[in-house]
Design an enzyme around this catalytic site. Structure first.
Site: not given
Ligand code: ADP
Length: 167
Positions: A20, A44, A93, A130
């Protein structure tokens, strides 16, 4: 183009990972202002409260001009319009992400006319999520390359508390 461009980066961030943060650091080079928007989803299953997630992010973006964090409830596009955001930023990703993100971006554009900009993560974070971080942390695995030290500490505290409650 002199227009001031404000982006929101919405997500669960439960907890924020280096993946992130990589997207945030790349994103702020494209926009004038970037608001990390922590969703308060009632559906969630969450490990950290929205307040804790915001606090962890605040500690990490202290030195990043133009980057802010807050939590929001409800539809992302409504939040975007309330903040007068021009763009939604999301991270990619893998091809698996593309499928879901494509649908989400198309829906958001259809209902609110807002564009989504995607940033691809650095290769080393391509497998960081996450969900996996929470799982590995619950089993005491080493996550030092994938999350900031401050987040690691919070996870350790969180799981030691859970452990003592279950004991
Ligand atoms: P959501 O539940 O909305 O998917 P996340 O917190 O899991 O929320 O992810 C928020 C954003 O960050 C999403 O666009 C997700 O694809 C992106 N994201 C999550 N992990 C990574 C990572 N390792 N690298 C790049 N982008 C990521």
């Amino acid at each position: 183009m002199d227009k001031f461009v404000r982006a929101i980066f919405p997500g669960s961030f439960d907890p924020i990972t280096n993946g992130h943060l990589d997207v945030v650091k790349r994103g702020i080079q494209l926009f004038d202002e970037l608001i990390i928007a922590v969703g308060r989803s009632p559906i969630k299953n969450q490990l950290f409260t929205p307040e804790q997630r915001v606090e962890m992010i605040e500690e990490l973006i202290g030195e990043m001009p133009g980057v802010f964090v807050e939590s929001f409830e409800g539809l992302t596009v409504e939040y975007a319009s309330q903040k007068k955001a021009d763009v939604i930023l999301r991270g990619l990703r893998s091809l698996t992400d593309v499928q879901y993100e494509f649908q989400l971006a198309m829906t958001n554009r259809a209902v609110a006319g807002i564009e989504t900009v995607f940033i691809m993560t650095s290769e080393q974070y391509g497998f960081t999520s996450s969900t996996l971080i929470r799982e590995v942390a619950s089993l005491g695995g080493d996550l030092s390359n994938l999350i900031p030290a401050s987040v690691h500490k919070r996870l350790e505290q969180r799981f030691s508390r859970l452990g003592s409650r279950n004991a």
